[in-house]
Design a protein around this motif. Structure first.
Motif, short mmCIF file in Angstrom:
data_model
loop_
_atom_site.label_atom_id
_atom_site.label_comp_id
_atom_site.label_asym_id
_atom_site.label_seq_id
_atom_site.Cartn_x
_atom_site.Cartn_y
_atom_site.Cartn_z
N LEU A 1 -11.05 52.07 26.38
CA LEU A 1 -12.47 52.36 26.17
C LEU A 1 -13.06 51.47 25.08
O LEU A 1 -14.21 51.02 25.19
CB LEU A 1 -12.65 53.84 25.78
CG LEU A 1 -12.30 54.87 26.87
CD1 LEU A 1 -12.42 56.28 26.32
CD2 LEU A 1 -13.21 54.69 28.08
N VAL A 2 -12.29 51.20 24.02
CA VAL A 2 -12.81 50.41 22.89
C VAL A 2 -12.73 48.92 23.18
O VAL A 2 -13.42 48.12 22.55
CB VAL A 2 -12.03 50.78 21.60
CG1 VAL A 2 -12.54 49.99 20.40
CG2 VAL A 2 -12.16 52.27 21.32
N THR B 1 -16.86 44.99 20.65
CA THR B 1 -16.43 43.87 19.79
C THR B 1 -15.76 44.34 18.52
O THR B 1 -15.56 43.55 17.60
CB THR B 1 -17.66 43.02 19.43
OG1 THR B 1 -18.62 43.86 18.77
CG2 THR B 1 -18.27 42.40 20.68
N ASP B 2 -15.39 45.63 18.46
CA ASP B 2 -14.76 46.18 17.25
C ASP B 2 -13.26 45.88 17.32
O ASP B 2 -12.45 46.68 17.79
CB ASP B 2 -15.01 47.69 17.18
CG ASP B 2 -14.62 48.26 15.81
OD1 ASP B 2 -14.07 47.49 15.00
OD2 ASP B 2 -14.87 49.46 15.58
N ALA C 1 -10.84 48.32 15.24
CA ALA C 1 -10.46 49.57 15.89
C ALA C 1 -9.37 49.33 16.93
O ALA C 1 -8.43 50.12 17.06
CB ALA C 1 -11.68 50.23 16.54
N ILE C 2 -9.47 48.23 17.67
CA ILE C 2 -8.45 47.92 18.67
C ILE C 2 -7.10 47.66 17.99
O ILE C 2 -6.05 48.14 18.45
CB ILE C 2 -8.89 46.71 19.51
CG1 ILE C 2 -10.16 47.03 20.30
CG2 ILE C 2 -7.78 46.28 20.46
CD1 ILE C 2 -10.70 45.86 21.07
N ASP C 3 -7.11 46.92 16.88
CA ASP C 3 -5.85 46.65 16.17
C ASP C 3 -5.25 47.93 15.62
O ASP C 3 -4.03 48.12 15.64
CB ASP C 3 -6.11 45.66 15.03
CG ASP C 3 -6.52 44.29 15.54
OD1 ASP C 3 -6.24 44.00 16.72
OD2 ASP C 3 -7.12 43.52 14.77
N SER C 4 -6.10 48.84 15.12
CA SER C 4 -5.58 50.10 14.58
C SER C 4 -4.95 50.96 15.67
O SER C 4 -3.86 51.54 15.49
CB SER C 4 -6.70 50.87 13.90
OG SER C 4 -6.25 52.12 13.42
N LEU C 5 -5.60 51.04 16.84
CA LEU C 5 -5.05 51.81 17.95
C LEU C 5 -3.76 51.19 18.46
O LEU C 5 -2.79 51.90 18.78
CB LEU C 5 -6.07 51.90 19.08
CG LEU C 5 -7.31 52.76 18.81
CD1 LEU C 5 -8.34 52.57 19.92
CD2 LEU C 5 -6.92 54.23 18.71
#
Length: 425
Positions: free
Chosen positions: A97-98, A102-103, A106-110
């Protein structure tokens, strides 16, 4: 400069005697542990309430100490992986979903959370298999009766069955996530899932299956022991109720009964030891050698007799396929091409009927390999890189150059090299 981790470890070190006491029993303020020590350990969550006055050790800290000291309780619960499997599926759904936004943070954290969860699942499975193997090697210790042993076997049979179901669910879920990640261009994540989880699931399943088979066999042996004990107790009760009975009597006036005789061994078949230097053995070997039949003499006619017949098959006419004929014509056209742009293989296929019998992508690969086998220069026309990538992985056409074009290209390259020799990089 201090940190919460350093303060925690320092508190555990100062009150190590209270932790050692709480490992085996509940801690009371008036049983050697001071109120200040209990209060300090409560602040760092090392102790938890047990009743109105007592305190018990944190379960994860207790598990860590048992693992370090190799202390295995009789009914230790296996580390579950079901909730972590659900967490991996939820994290992947959030990444999908993320990913459209362009965040990147957030993608790296998930993604990092997904990596950590997979590592936790692998560690839990390695610990579960090691724990079950240790139980099997010690024949399920820490029990004092046959009833407790049977109860322990049933407990771990249920635990291993639940773990096997979670493993099957893990295999399906991780395979789906790996396939989706590879399709969406997340090759690092797909490679991590293959190496850290998918390649190890088969070994976990095989080890768990062997342990379940051994547990079922142990349960069967336990039932047989219980049956024998029941029959033995009945016989003991019979002897106690009739003390005057002397047991079974056997008449030994005649021959000895068969059940009192030991089983006879099979007859021995003596043989001669050639390395024995005894004189009797040497004489026996000499007699055996004299009793052998004479060696058969080979006749010259039999040696010269033809033992095989050569069969020569007639040459069958070779029928050349349409694709081979198309490749031959393509090689000839490429050799006759002298232009600097070369010859486009895709455009040449549009003009040849035999080349059109193959699919365009198959023909392109087939023609490139065939031309290079004839030592012709072929350059691929690559596609543009995908969004977010630096390198391309596909091509849509190839250009072939004849001998004249290749020589001209080599001359230009040589002249450029001579020109660059005087430049100081």
């Amino acid at each position: 400069m201090t940190s919460p981790i350093r303060d925690l470890l320092a508190t555990l070190s100062r009150h190590s005697e209270v932790i050692e006491q709480a490992l085996t029993a509940n801690v009371l303020p008036d049983a050697g542990a001071t109120v200040a020590a209990i209060s300090a350990l409560r602040q760092v969550s090392a102790l938890r309430a047990a009743g109105e006055e007592g305190y018990r050790l944190h379960p994860r800290l207790r598990e860590y100490l048992f693992d370090h000291l190799q202390l295995f309780p009789a009914y230790q619960e296996l580390a579950e992986i079901g909730s972590k499997i659900t967490q991996v599926a939820s994290l992947w759904n959030e990444i999908e979903l993320v990913r459209s936004s362009t965040d990147t943070e957030a993608i790296d954290s998930l993604t990092e959370s997904l990596y950590t969860t997979i590592y936790d699942i692998a560690d839990n499975m390695d610990g579960n298999v090691l724990w079950l193997q240790t139980l099997m090697s010690t024949r399920f210790g820490n029990v004092r009766s046959a009833v407790a042993k049977k109860s322990q076997n049933r407990y771990y049979q249920q635990q291993s069955a639940t773990l096997a179901q979670d493993l099957a669910r893990l295999s399906r879920m991780v395979a789906n996530v790996e396939r989706d990640a590879a399709a969406r261009g997340m090759h690092d994540l797909a490679r991590f899932l293959r190496r850290s989880c998918l390649m190890r699931i088969l070994g976990w399943q095989q080890g768990l299956s062997e342990i379940q088979t051994e547990i079922r066999a142990d349960l069967y042996r336990t039932r047989e022991i219980e049956k024998n004990l029941k029959q033995l107790s009945r016989m003991d009760m019979l002897l106690q109720q009739q003390p005057a009975w002397q047991g079974f009597s056997a008449t030994l006036d005649g021959d000895i009964p068969d059940f009192l005789l030991a089983a006879s061994l099979p007859p021995l078949d003596p043989h001669v030891e050639p390395m024995d230097h005894d004189r009797q053995i040497a004489e026996e070997l000499e007699s055996l050698a004299l009793a052998l039949p004479p060696r058969r003499q080979a006749h010259a006619e039999e040696e010269q007799k033809k033992r095989y017949t050569r069969i020569v098959d007639e040459d069958e006419p070779v029928v050349e396929s349409p694709t081979a004929m198309a490749l031959s014509r393509l090689v000839g056209d490429v050799k006759a091409t002298a232009g600097p742009r070369g010859l486009s293989i895709v455009e040449w296929r549009a003009r040849d009927a035999h080349a059109q019998t193959m699919r365009p992508d198959v023909w392109l690969v087939f023609a490139v390999v065939g031309l290079r086998s004839h030592h012709l220069r072929v350059e691929l026309v690559n596609d543009l890189p995908e969004v977010g990538e630096k390198f391309t992985h596909t091509f849509h056409d190839a250009r072939a150059y004849g001998f004249h074009a290749a020589a001209a290209g080599a001359g230009v390259a040589a002249s450029m090299d001579r020109g660059l020799q005087g430049i100081d990089v």
